[in-house]
Design a protein around this motif. Structure first.
Motif, PDB file in Angstrom:
ATOM      1  N   ILE A   1       0.835  -1.209   0.000  1.00  8.75           N
ATOM      2  CA  ILE A   1       0.000   0.000   0.000  1.00  8.75           C
ATOM      3  C   ILE A   1       0.864   1.251   0.000  1.00  8.75           C
ATOM      4  CG2 ILE A   1      -1.664   1.335   1.356  1.00  8.75           C
ATOM      5  CD1 ILE A   1      -2.886  -1.396   2.218  1.00  8.75           C
ATOM      6  N   VAL A   2       1.901   1.280   0.840  1.00  5.42           N
ATOM      7  CA  VAL A   2       2.801   2.439   0.858  1.00  5.42           C
ATOM      8  C   VAL A   2       3.452   2.616  -0.512  1.00  5.42           C
ATOM      9  CG1 VAL A   2       4.973   3.359   1.789  1.00  5.42           C
ATOM     10  CG2 VAL A   2       3.253   2.414   3.338  1.00  5.42           C
ATOM     11  N   ALA A   3       3.902   1.533  -1.113  1.00 10.52           N
ATOM     12  CA  ALA A   3       4.545   1.617  -2.429  1.00 10.52           C
ATOM     13  C   ALA A   3       3.605   2.237  -3.454  1.00 10.52           C
ATOM     14  CB  ALA A   3       4.992   0.230  -2.882  1.00 10.52           C
ATOM     15  N   GLU A   4       2.359   1.788  -3.468  1.00  9.02           N
ATOM     16  CA  GLU A   4       1.398   2.304  -4.440  1.00  9.02           C
ATOM     17  C   GLU A   4       1.041   3.762  -4.189  1.00  9.02           C
ATOM     18  OE1 GLU A   4      -0.614   2.948  -7.575  1.00  9.02           O
ATOM     19  OE2 GLU A   4       0.434   1.058  -7.271  1.00  9.02           O
ATOM     20  N   LEU A   5       0.727   4.100  -2.941  1.00 10.86           N
ATOM     21  CA  LEU A   5       0.340   5.477  -2.644  1.00 10.86           C
ATOM     22  C   LEU A   5       1.509   6.447  -2.804  1.00 10.86           C
ATOM     23  CD1 LEU A   5      -2.075   5.009   0.406  1.00 10.86           C
ATOM     24  CD2 LEU A   5      -2.621   5.163  -2.047  1.00 10.86           C
ATOM     25  N   ALA A   6       2.705   6.017  -2.443  1.00 15.04           N
ATOM     26  CA  ALA A   6       3.885   6.869  -2.616  1.00 15.04           C
ATOM     27  C   ALA A   6       4.198   7.060  -4.101  1.00 15.04           C
ATOM     28  CB  ALA A   6       5.079   6.276  -1.881  1.00 15.04           C
ATOM     29  N   ALA A   7       4.085   6.005  -4.885  1.00 16.85           N
ATOM     30  CA  ALA A   7       4.301   6.122  -6.335  1.00 16.85           C
ATOM     31  C   ALA A   7       3.278   7.067  -6.953  1.00 16.85           C
ATOM     32  CB  ALA A   7       4.238   4.752  -6.998  1.00 16.85           C
ATOM     33  N   ASN A   8       2.025   6.971  -6.512  1.00 18.54           N
ATOM     34  CA  ASN A   8       0.999   7.889  -7.015  1.00 18.54           C
ATOM     35  C   ASN A   8       1.315   9.330  -6.635  1.00 18.54           C
ATOM     36  OD1 ASN A   8      -0.469   5.849  -8.182  1.00 18.54           O
ATOM     37  ND2 ASN A   8      -2.091   5.838  -6.645  1.00 18.54           N
ATOM     38  N   ALA A   9       1.767   9.556  -5.391  1.00 16.71           N
ATOM     39  CA  ALA A   9       2.102  10.908  -4.945  1.00 16.71           C
ATOM     40  C   ALA A   9       3.262  11.470  -5.759  1.00 16.71           C
ATOM     41  CB  ALA A   9       2.441  10.915  -3.461  1.00 16.71           C
ATOM     42  N   ALA A  10       4.260  10.628  -6.030  1.00 20.41           N
ATOM     43  CA  ALA A  10       5.434  11.081  -6.782  1.00 20.41           C
ATOM     44  C   ALA A  10       5.122  11.268  -8.266  1.00 20.41           C
ATOM     45  CB  ALA A  10       6.579  10.086  -6.613  1.00 20.41           C
ATOM     46  N   THR A  11       4.143  10.548  -8.777  1.00 22.95           N
ATOM     47  CA  THR A  11       3.821  10.618 -10.201  1.00 22.95           C
ATOM     48  C   THR A  11       2.672  11.582 -10.482  1.00 22.95           C
ATOM     49  OG1 THR A  11       4.507   8.321 -10.441  1.00 22.95           O
ATOM     50  CG2 THR A  11       3.182   9.237 -12.217  1.00 22.95           C
ATOM     51  N   HIS A  12       1.539  11.357  -9.852  1.00 17.81           N
ATOM     52  CA  HIS A  12       0.330  12.126 -10.154  1.00 17.81           C
ATOM     53  C   HIS A  12       0.138  13.325  -9.240  1.00 17.81           C
ATOM     54  CE1 HIS A  12      -0.646   8.791 -12.729  1.00 17.81           C
ATOM     55  NE2 HIS A  12      -0.646   7.958 -11.698  1.00 17.81           N
ATOM     56  N   GLY A  13       0.730  13.297  -8.056  1.00 18.83           N
ATOM     57  CA  GLY A  13       0.570  14.392  -7.102  1.00 18.83           C
ATOM     58  C   GLY A  13       1.788  15.277  -7.007  1.00 18.83           C
ATOM     59  N   ARG A  14       2.685  15.130  -7.951  1.00 18.73           N
ATOM     60  CA  ARG A  14       3.961  15.848  -7.906  1.00 18.73           C
ATOM     61  C   ARG A  14       3.787  17.329  -8.207  1.00 18.73           C
ATOM     62  NH1 ARG A  14       8.611  17.221 -10.888  1.00 18.73           N
ATOM     63  NH2 ARG A  14      10.494  16.704  -9.720  1.00 18.73           N
ATOM     64  N   VAL A  15       4.344  18.151  -7.331  1.00 23.17           N
ATOM     65  CA  VAL A  15       4.450  19.585  -7.549  1.00 23.17           C
ATOM     66  C   VAL A  15       5.939  19.894  -7.456  1.00 23.17           C
ATOM     67  CG1 VAL A  15       3.903  21.877  -6.649  1.00 23.17           C
ATOM     68  CG2 VAL A  15       2.172  20.062  -6.562  1.00 23.17           C
ATOM     69  N   PRO A  16       6.542  20.444  -8.520  1.00 21.59           N
ATOM     70  CA  PRO A  16       7.988  20.706  -8.487  1.00 21.59           C
ATOM     71  C   PRO A  16       8.401  21.492  -7.243  1.00 21.59           C
ATOM     72  CG  PRO A  16       7.129  21.087 -10.679  1.00 21.59           C
ATOM     73  CD  PRO A  16       5.938  20.856  -9.784  1.00 21.59           C
ATOM     74  N   GLY A  17       9.439  20.987  -6.571  1.00 17.51           N
ATOM     75  CA  GLY A  17       9.964  21.637  -5.384  1.00 17.51           C
ATOM     76  C   GLY A  17       9.239  21.285  -4.094  1.00 17.51           C
ATOM     77  N   ARG A  18       8.219  20.438  -4.184  1.00 13.91           N
ATOM     78  CA  ARG A  18       7.469  20.068  -2.976  1.00 13.91           C
ATOM     79  C   ARG A  18       7.551  18.567  -2.749  1.00 13.91           C
ATOM     80  NH1 ARG A  18       2.328  23.910  -2.469  1.00 13.91           N
ATOM     81  NH2 ARG A  18       3.463  25.864  -2.595  1.00 13.91           N
ATOM     82  N   ASP A  19       7.660  18.176  -1.493  1.00 13.23           N
ATOM     83  CA  ASP A  19       7.759  16.768  -1.114  1.00 13.23           C
ATOM     84  C   ASP A  19       6.370  16.183  -0.869  1.00 13.23           C
ATOM     85  OD1 ASP A  19      10.512  17.142  -1.095  1.00 13.23           O
ATOM     86  OD2 ASP A  19      10.598  17.475   1.066  1.00 13.23           O
TER      87      ASP A  19
END
Length: 157
Positions: free
Chosen positions: A57-75
């Motif tokens: 679950i962490v892998a999937e949600l983190a991958a989604n955050a890094a891919t689809h929820g990515r805002v340049p310069g924000r973690d």
């Protein structure tokens, strides 16, 4: 003065792990690895059912955050909360546009699609999941995994 009977309360220790990660594939991978390490410290050893489920679950949600929820310069941020009966996973990002679908039973993508199965996996593995607004811009996608009741409290390090 009469004596009152008091019902003893079950200890309700809550353990929390919170970490921010860069919105990259490496950040998503590190989130999964550190979640596994934290679960081991909480008494859920590597390769246990809880460890494998939470890691997926962490892998999937983190991958989604890094891919689809990515805002340049924000973690993005991962928070794990362990209670007596569950582990709650929260992944927050700062992307303010349309978020993931909030339907508890996500629709499967077309058979030839190369994406769109992540939340199906989360819905299948988690006892509960959802999407909420976060304090500040963005959203938090959360999932809960029920745990077996243990007779001993895991150690916090």
């Amino acid at each position: 003065m009469s004596a009152q009977l008091q019902t003893p309360q079950t200890p309700g220790t809550v353990h929390v792990f919170t970490q921010r990660f860069s919105s990259t594939r490496k950040g998503a991978r590190l989130a999964r690895l550190l979640a596994l390490r934290q679960l081991d410290e909480w008494g859920f050893p590597y390769r246990s059912a809880e460890s494998d489920t939470v890691a997926a679950i962490v892998a999937e949600l983190a991958a989604n955050a890094a891919t689809h929820g990515r805002v340049p310069g924000r973690d993005f941020e991962v928070r794990l909360t362990r209670t007596a009966h569950a582990i709650r996973i929260e992944v927050a990002d700062t992307f303010t546009e349309a978020g993931p679908p909030t339907d508890p039973a996500p629709v499967a993508p077309a058979p030839d699609s190369e994406t769109g199965r992540g939340l199906l996996l989360v819905a299948a593995l988690a006892a509960r999941w959802g999407v909420t607004d976060r304090l500040g811009p963005g959203k938090t996608v959360w999932a809960e995994v029920d745990t077996r009741v243990s007779s001993s409290e895991p150690q916090c390090r």
